[in-house]
Each structure stands twice: as structure tokens, then as C-alpha cells.
Scaffold this active site. Structure first.
Site, PDB file in Angstrom:
ATOM      1  N   CYS A 129       0.851  -1.195   0.000  1.00 57.45           N
ATOM      2  CA  CYS A 129       0.000   0.000   0.000  1.00 57.45           C
ATOM      3  C   CYS A 129       0.879   1.235   0.000  1.00 57.45           C
ATOM      4  O   CYS A 129       2.112   1.146   0.059  1.00 57.45           O
ATOM      5  CB  CYS A 129      -0.932   0.007   1.210  1.00 57.45           C
ATOM      6  SG  CYS A 129      -0.081   0.242   2.778  1.00 57.45           S
ATOM      7  N   CYS A 142       3.529   1.722   2.603  1.00 62.65           N
ATOM      8  CA  CYS A 142       4.793   1.034   2.323  1.00 62.65           C
ATOM      9  C   CYS A 142       5.690   1.894   1.436  1.00 62.65           C
ATOM     10  O   CYS A 142       6.884   2.073   1.715  1.00 62.65           O
ATOM     11  CB  CYS A 142       4.530  -0.301   1.631  1.00 62.65           C
ATOM     12  SG  CYS A 142       3.521  -1.446   2.563  1.00 62.65           S
ATOM     13  N   ASP A 197       8.224  28.403 -31.742  1.00 63.32           N
ATOM     14  CA  ASP A 197       9.282  28.715 -32.698  1.00 63.32           C
ATOM     15  C   ASP A 197       8.668  28.644 -34.097  1.00 63.32           C
ATOM     16  O   ASP A 197       7.733  27.875 -34.324  1.00 63.32           O
ATOM     17  CB  ASP A 197      10.409  27.685 -32.547  1.00 63.32           C
ATOM     18  CG  ASP A 197      11.442  27.810 -33.646  1.00 63.32           C
ATOM     19  OD1 ASP A 197      11.949  28.918 -33.851  1.00 63.32           O
ATOM     20  OD2 ASP A 197      11.727  26.785 -34.305  1.00 63.32           O
ATOM     21  N   ASP A 240      12.003  23.053 -32.271  1.00 63.94           N
ATOM     22  CA  ASP A 240      12.527  21.866 -32.940  1.00 63.94           C
ATOM     23  C   ASP A 240      13.646  21.189 -32.162  1.00 63.94           C
ATOM     24  O   ASP A 240      14.204  20.204 -32.612  1.00 63.94           O
ATOM     25  CB  ASP A 240      13.000  22.207 -34.366  1.00 63.94           C
ATOM     26  CG  ASP A 240      14.084  23.290 -34.370  1.00 63.94           C
ATOM     27  OD1 ASP A 240      14.675  23.538 -33.302  1.00 63.94           O
ATOM     28  OD2 ASP A 240      14.333  23.865 -35.434  1.00 63.94           O
ATOM     29  N   ASP A 262      16.674  25.706 -29.940  1.00 64.27           N
ATOM     30  CA  ASP A 262      15.714  26.181 -28.942  1.00 64.27           C
ATOM     31  C   ASP A 262      15.978  25.574 -27.563  1.00 64.27           C
ATOM     32  O   ASP A 262      15.164  25.722 -26.658  1.00 64.27           O
ATOM     33  CB  ASP A 262      14.286  25.811 -29.380  1.00 64.27           C
ATOM     34  CG  ASP A 262      13.931  26.423 -30.717  1.00 64.27           C
ATOM     35  OD1 ASP A 262      14.248  27.599 -30.929  1.00 64.27           O
ATOM     36  OD2 ASP A 262      13.351  25.718 -31.555  1.00 64.27           O
TER      37      ASP A 262
END
Length: 829
Positions: free
Chosen positions: A13, A16, A442, A640, A644
Site C-alpha cells: 500500500c 509502504c 518557434d 525543434d 531552442d
């Protein structure tokens, strides 16, 4: 810093997973740790100079769990080394749980029949011991089959980190202990002749409650595990895409080897219908490749010698030979699997709230169960009633639903993205994307194709072929993208070039060179001014081209203008639609471009972009993103991924578009395999869908516990006579986790923008008309106007190919098209 992934055993769970996470976080040299309950994995980033992987696995073991290097060979100290495979582990877990469940029901059914036998037949007091002991004997194998709950639960209780197993173990133990006590009391009653005691305890032995709790919890965990397996289907499909064996050419012979043995430089032989085993380059043959498994693009792509191929794509038609360039873990398919796997195993910030609650949830529940029992005893309730209330509170209160609320949605969401060529690198990126209010685009390669083409040619005193011959001769020596466009166009027209001498590239202006002892110039108006070449009478035309988003190149012979060739980087087919969809999502769109303001404004108007920032150097894009963030905006940068990088890293969410095989762009949070802005819109929509699903899961998990605990504690019993028995509590707890997983699986029905677009296209009619007689841009405009006058028609003329693409809302007879075109002075072939 070193980053590793571990397979963690023993977690049941979110209490844990929280304990494991906190344990590892405390270690010196740990930079970041994320434990995922759904996948039973742990991602750790640490300083290998301060701590080792062995230290990490040791710390997990001391916390009561086991950890192994995921997909590696590093085990625990003093224990055999082990290679873990999540798929095999999950399959083994389901099979083992299924056997436990079947045998638990085998013993539970007769136990329940005996415990409720008094409802069907009269059972005498003399059979009290036999009745109770028979139930006890049937309970023992159920406890043995489900002993894991007791071993793990009490161990974690001893370590002061109780979890879901602790609650189950306490509840089942309390019911069993009371049953044993009841048998002794029945024996005492029979021995003393006190039949009141015998009657009282024969009806409340509670062995059936302990058995039912263990069996129903196992049933719930089995259904939950089966459902969880469906969340990982995307990764499973990716794993199955790559071929297990490949055929290579070695010393003139064909040899079949395992894909794992493939090396860079090997020659792969790929026949029609076969899957490609590595990234590489075609050295022989031509074919069409189905790349839908990687990019999601349904149409096959034509390939020939020199073209690149991607691993896990399908060779559709011809026989080809391919030189392997990226193999094994470096191949595209394995990089994609790694990204998707890491993303599905990561945590979104929204999960931190659930983790904090889960960390204190179990101890609080134990306290509530004890208090509820004490309160009922204080108000005069029987011990059996108080015990039943305490057990109900213990078994209904499970943090599993809280722990699963986030990871199941993250896994399904990232898997859905991967199916459609959208690779989201982390749960954090997936969450942040839903809150984006500004998208920075861009221009080159994102909004546009990134490959300029020739759009207009205007000559002065020279034939068009002659101008193109001079232009090709000059531009062949240039490395500028505009030069490449002119050379490609001239090649398609079959124009030959001439030898050029004294070539010179003039930065920011253009080029010049000598052909047959005559000096020629090609460039912008600033070059013409520098060379004192008169062009003022052409300025209106130059401005007109710029207003259309085109870049005019002026060609001159000595001091005389001989022509203008306009070049443009055309927008992608889906760019305008994507921008409109961003606006429909109430997201501001900003375009960044290095173009001059006039050209940028033309593109802005054409595509309906609200704001454009022109004449921006690549290095300055990051600053513009920072300015928007400083104004309080959540910014997504879409580029791209080449120049960038800084802006992608600076943005709240960086999206690299059209990355192709370069799926490991470090600066981006998401990578789009297709060169399509619509996928960026899908990324935002997918994020919104996932976060909405997570909030639904968390709401129902909190709501379930908020309603279930008071009901189990008996708060409604005095007024309405309502309370939950331990058996119903166990069933409700199990179903809560199953419901959370099933809700997350609804994300598999999510439709991408591309799919929506295709569904819409099916409702439209499309025609391609081959038109004879078009010579120039004026002709193109004339034909488009003629066709667009037809009701319900949208036409686009492609002058270079001599055709018109017509989209109609309904079917239109070809005779109607012919009549309109002939009236305009042209002819349909």
C-alpha cells in the site's frame, strides 16, 4: 549524479511506498527518490562518490522490504544476484494470487455453511465444541495460504511503520483470537451446565469473519493486480514491437542472430513484412516503411538508398539492406521504452498530498479502532459488539486507493501518449502541462516546414530559364537555406549551371560571383544599395512579397536588375488548425521568429496568431520565455529542439517537435515524434484529462474513507441502526482500489486531435483536379477564386504541380468543376 531504477518487493500500500521513500531520502548523497506503488519500482538519483547501490538496497531491506537493480544484476549483500523483469514478476504475482484465492474459497465455502448451519437445521448445545473446532480447522489453511498479510503486517508494526497488511493482520487476528476464546467459553459452559454461555458464544464465534476478511482482501488484490496489468499495456506493446532475431550478412552468408548480439556496422537483410531490428541507413534497395509503431503515422513512407530507417518499423514491400547505426539500448525503440517506463514510474506533484496522508493514515486508523471499541464498551455495548466494530474499522480503512489514485492515471496517460508518438518524460511534466496558459512557438520547423521553396519568379529583360541558370550557378556555392531552395527548384526544372569564379558571400547581404567574366549579384536590398544598383521602382513589389510572408532575392547583372526570386518557408498543413485549437483551450499563442517584422506580421495574419515577436536571435528566446514567466504565466515552449534548447529548458514545459529519431533531447519535457503541431495540442489535452482523472480518483478515495470509517465505527448505529460488519468492510475496502484502477483505465478511450481530425475528414469529400493552362501566381489566384465560388467548396491550387485540391461538404459532379474551370479560361485534364 547517477540515476538508477530498482525493483522493490514487499510493498502492499502507499504507506509502504512512503516508508521506502523516506528511508532512502535520509541516506547521505541522495539527490532525488521516487517510489511507485503501481509498478513496484523506485527511481533514485544519487552521488556515487558518497553512496553506492548496495547501500541503497541495504537501507530498503532494513526498512522491511527488498530491492534489486531493475533489469540489472546487482542484488543484496550476501544474497544471490538477480535480474528482475517487471512483466515476469507481475505475471508470477497474478498466478500465485489466483491459486491462493481458489484454495481460500475451497475452505471458506464449507466454513460459511457450518457457521450459518443454525439457520437451516437445529444444532444442539452438545455440538457446540464440534461446531467451533470444525470452523477453526477450516480457518487454519486459509490463514496459512494468506500468511503474507500476517508476516508483513506484524513485521511492519514491529518496525513502527504499520501498513495495510498490518490492519488486515490485526483485524483477522482479533477475530481468530476471539473465536478461540469462544471455544473455551463453550467448553466451560458445557462443563458447568451453563447453557446461556453456550448459546451466547455459539452464535458469535467469528472464525468466519477472519476467513472472509482474508479471502475478500485477496479477491480484491487479485482484481486490482489484473486491472493494474492493463495500465502497462502500452509498454508491453512497445516491448513486443522489436524483433527477437535479425538476419545479417557476414562474409557473403546470411546468418540469423539474436537482436541482442547485433553490432554497429552489421548489414541487416530485411524482407517484406519483417520488422527492422536497428536504426540504420539503406545501402541497397527501395521500399515503403510502416512507421506507425513509432510515429503513429498511418501512411507508409517511401525509402530508398541513403534514407534512414528506424528500429521496430515494418518493411512493407521491397527487399533492402541496412547498415546498423544504433543497436540495443541506443536504438529508437529502446529509447522510447526507457522514456515511457521512466515517466510511468515517476511521481506527479499532486501525489505528494496523498503520500503524506498515507504516511500517517494507518497509525491513526489503529487508534480510531481502539477508541471506538472502548467508547462502545463504556456505553454498555457487549464485548462482541465492540470487537466487531474495532475489526470493521481496521479492515475498511485501506490507504491503497489513495496510493493508486495518481500512478495508475500517470501510467495510462503516458502510455496513451506513446501510442500516438507523444513521449512525455515525467509525471511532473504531464501534470504541469494542464495548467499552461501561454504557448510560445518557434517558427522555423515548428509552424513551418523548415524547408524553404521557390514561390515566385519575376524576370526583367531575361528568360526565366536564363535567370534560373544564373541563380543556380551562384547559389550552388552558397550554404544558405534559401540557396538550397533555389538550387532544388532549378534541378527539378532541369536547369544546368555554369562555372562561377571569384565567389564571395557577403554576411547579412547576399552573394556575388563572376560567370563568363560578368559579375552577378544575388541578395537583399541592402546588397543592392551597397553596390549602388537602382531598385527603388521595384520596392512596391518587394514589399508585396514580404507582406505575403515571402523572402525576395534580387538578382543583378553588373548594375542592372535582371530578376527577383521569392522563397518562402511554407506553413505546415495543420499549423493553423493547431493554433485555433490552442486558442479554443484559452491558451495565448506567441510566435518567436528571427524574420523581419514585415514577414513575421504576414505570417501572423495568415495563421491568426495573436502575438508575434520578430527579429529574435536564437540565444534571446530564453529571455522572452522568462519575461512571460515573470508576468505570472505558465509557459510551454514548442520548438525543434536544436537551437531552442535553452528556451525549452527554461519553460515550465518544453516540447520538442518533429524530433524524429532523436528522442533523447535533454532540454525538453516532452518529445513529439511527428512533425505536427496538432500533437502539441493533444499533449495539453491529454494532461488535462489525466489530471481530471487523478482528482476524481483522489476525491473518491477520500470520500470512501470519510464515509466508511464513521460507518464502521458505528456512529450511525444509535440513530439509524446502521453499521458495517467486518465482512462487508473487507469487501468494500477491496472494491475501492479496484474502482480507482478501473476509473483510470477510462483514459484509454482518450482520442487524439489527429484522430478527431480524421473522423471529421470522413464527413468531407476531397477531389484533386489536374488543371492545364496555369502559368503564374495570377493564374493560381484566378483558378482558386473560380472554384471557391461554388457553394461549400474550399480550394487550394498547387501551381508547381498544376493541380487544385478541393474539399467539399457534399459530392459535386465533375461536370460542374469543368464548367467553372473552362469559364475561367483553363481546362481540366
Amino acid at each position: 549524479m547517477k540515476k538508477e531504477k530498482y525493483d522493490v518487493r514487499g510493498m502492499t500500500c502507499s504507506a509502504c511506498s512512503t516508508r521506502v521513500e523516506k528511508t532512502v531520502e535520509k541516506l547521505e548523497g541522495i539527490s532525488n527518490v521516487s517510489v511507485n506503488l503501481l509498478t513496484n519500482t523506485m527511481q533514485v538519483e544519487y552521488d556515487e562518490n558518497k553512496i553506492s547501490g548496495i547501500d541503497i538496497t541495504d537501507a530498503v531491506r532494513k526498512a522491511g522490504y527488498k530491492a534489486f537493480l531493475y533489469g540489472g544484476t546487482e542484488g543484496l549483500k550476501g544474497e544471490p544476484k538477480e535480474v528482475t523483469k517487471a512483466r515476469d514478476v507481475a505475471a508470477d504475482e497474478i498466478n500465485e494470487m489466483k491459486k491462493r484465492l481458489i484454495w481460500s474459497f475451497v475452505f471458506l465455502i464449507p466454513l460459511m455453511f457450518i457457521s450459518m448451519g443454525h439457520m437451516f437445521v437445529q444444532i444442539g448445545h452438545e455440538n457446540g465444541i464440534t461446531l467451533g473446532f470444525s470452523q477453526f480447522l477450516l480457518l487454519i489453511p486459509i490463514i496459512f495460504l494468506n500468511r503474507k498479510y500476517f508476516l508483513v503486517g506484524f513485521k511492519n508494526l514491529w518496525l513502527r511503520s504499520p501498513n495495510m497488511d498490518s490492519l488486515i493482520a490485526l483485524g483477522a487476528t482479533a477475530a481468530t483470537a476471539y473465536g478461540i476464546f469462544a471455544i473455551f467459553r463453550i467448553g466451560y459452559g458445557l462443563g458447568t451446565g451453563n447453557m446461556e454461555i453456550v448459546d451466547k458464544y455459539m452464535m458469535d464465534i467469528y472464525f468466519e469473519s477472519a476467513a472472509m476478511i482474508l479471502t475478500l482482501i485477496t479477491l480484491g488484490k487479485y482484481l486490482e493486480t489484473k486491472s493494474k496489468g492493463k495500465t502497462g499495456e502500452a509498454i508491453e506493446k512497445l516491448l513486443n514491437l522489436a524483433p527477437k532475431t535479425v538476419t545479417i550478412e557476414k562474409d557473403g552468408e546470411e546468418i540469423t542472430i539474436s537482436t541482442d548480439e547485433l553490432k554497429v556496422g552489421d548489414i541487416l537483410l530485411i524482407r517484406p513484412g519483417e520488422s527492422i531490428g536497428a536504426d540504420g541507413e539503406i545501402i541497397k534497395g527501395s521500399t515503403s516503411i510502416d512507421e506507425s509503431s513509432i510515429t503513429g503515422e498511418s501512411m507508409p513512407v517511401e525509402k530508398q538508398i541513403g534514407d534512414k530507417v528506424i528500429s521496430a518499423t515494418i518493411n512493407k514491400s521491397g527487399f533492402i539492406k541496412v547498415t546498423a547505426e544504433k543497436v540495443g539500448g541506443d536504438s529508437t525503440i529502446n529509447q522510447i521504452i526507457k522514456l515511457v517506463d521512466e515517466a510511468s514510474g515517476s511521481k506527479a506533484p499532486i501525489a505528494k498530498m496523498a503520500d503524506k496522508i498515507a504516511g500517517i493514515f494507518v497509525p491513526v486508523v489503529i487508534v480510531i479502532s481502539i477508541i471506538s471499541a472502548i467508547v462502545w464498551l463504556a456505553f454498555g455495548a457487549t464485548f462482541e459488539f465492540a470487537l466487531s466494530t474495532m475489526i470493521s474499522v481496521l479492515v475498511i480503512s485501506c490507504p491503497c486507493a489513495l496510493g493508486l489514485a495518481t500512478p495508475v492515471a500517470i501510467m495510462v496517460g503516458t502510455g496513451k501518449g506513446a501510442e500516438n508518438g507523444i513521449l512525455i518524460k515525467s509525471g511532473e511534466a504531464l501534470e504541469i502541462a494542464h495548467s499552461i496558459d501561454t504557448v510560445v512557438l518557434d517558427k522555423t520547423g515548428t509552424i513551418t516546414e523548415g524547408k524553404p521553396i521557390v514561390t515566385d519568379i519575376q524576370t526583367y529583360g531575361i528568360e526565366e530559364e536564363g535567370l534560373l541558370a544564373i541563380a543556380k550557378s551562384l547559389e550552388t556555392a552558397s550554404e544558405h537555406p534559401l540557396a538550397e531552395a533555389i538550387v532544388d527548384y532549378a534541378d527539378k526544372r532541369g536547369i544546368a549551371s555554369e562555372e562561377i569564379k571569384d565567389f564571395q558571400a557577403i554576411f547579412g547581404r547576399g552573394i556575388k560571383g563572376s560567370i563568363n567574366d560578368t559579375i552577378y549579384f544575388a541578395g537583399n536590398k541592402y546588397l543592392m544599395e551597397d553596390e549602388e544598383i537602382y531598385f527603388e521602382n521595384l520596392e512596391p513589389y518587394l514589399n508585396q512579397l514580404a507582406d505575403m510572408g515571402k523572402t525576395p532575392l534580387i538578382f543583378a547583372k553588373e548594375k542592372e536588375i535582371i530578376g527577383i526570386i521569392a522563397v518562402a518557408d511554407m506553413e505546415k498543413e495543420t499549423s493553423r488548425e493547431a493554433i485555433e485549437k490552442f486558442k479554443a483551450l484559452n491558451i495565448d499563442v506567441v510566435m518567436l521568429t528571427g524574420d523581419n517584422k514585415r514577414t513575421a506580421e504576414a505570417i501572423r495574419k495568415k495563421l491568426g496568431i495573436p502575438k508575434v515577436i520578430a527579429e529574435v536571435m536564437p540565444a534571446d528566446k530564453e529571455k522572452h520565455v522568462a519575461v512571460l514567466q515573470g508576468q505570472g504565466h505558465k509557459v510551454a515552449m514548442i520548438g525543434d529542439g536544436v537551437n531552442d534548447g535553452p528556451a525549452l529548458a527554461k519553460a515550465d514545459v518544453g516540447i520538442a517537435i518533429g524530433a524524429g529519431t532523436d528522442v533523447a533531447i535533454e532540454s525538453a519535457d516532452a518529445v513529439l515524434m511527428r512533425n505536427d503541431l496538432l500533437d502539441a495540442v493533444t499533449t495539453v489535452r491529454l494532461s488535462k484529462a489525466v489530471i481530471r482523472n487523478i482528482k476524481e480518483n483522489l476525491f473518491w478515495a477520500f470520500f470512501y474513507n470519510s464515509l466508511g470509517i464513521p460507518l464502521a465505527a458505528g456512529l450511525l448505529f444509535p440513530s439509524f441502526g446502521l453499521r458495517l460488519s467486518p465482512m462487508f468492510g473487507a469487501a468494500a475496502m477491496s472494491l475501492s482500489s479496484v474502482c480507482v484502477v478501473l476509473n483510470a483505465l477510462r483514459l484509454k478511450r482518450f482520442k487524439t486531435d489527429r484522430l478527431i481530425e480524421k473522423l471529421e475528414e470522413k464527413r468531407e469529400m476531397k477531389y484533386e483536379l489536374n488543371i492545364q493552362g496555369m502559368m503564374c501566381q495570377h493564374c493560381k489566384k484566378h483558378v482558386e477564386e473560380a472554384l471557391n465560388k461554388i457553394q461549400g467548396v474550399s480550394a487550394q491550387v498547387i501551381l508547381e504541380e498544376g493541380k487544385a485540391v478541393v474539399t467539399c461538404e457534399k459530392e459535386i459532379p465533375m461536370e460542374e468543376f469543368k464548367a467553372v474551370i473552362e469559364e475561367a479560361g483553363y481546362k481540366i485534364i
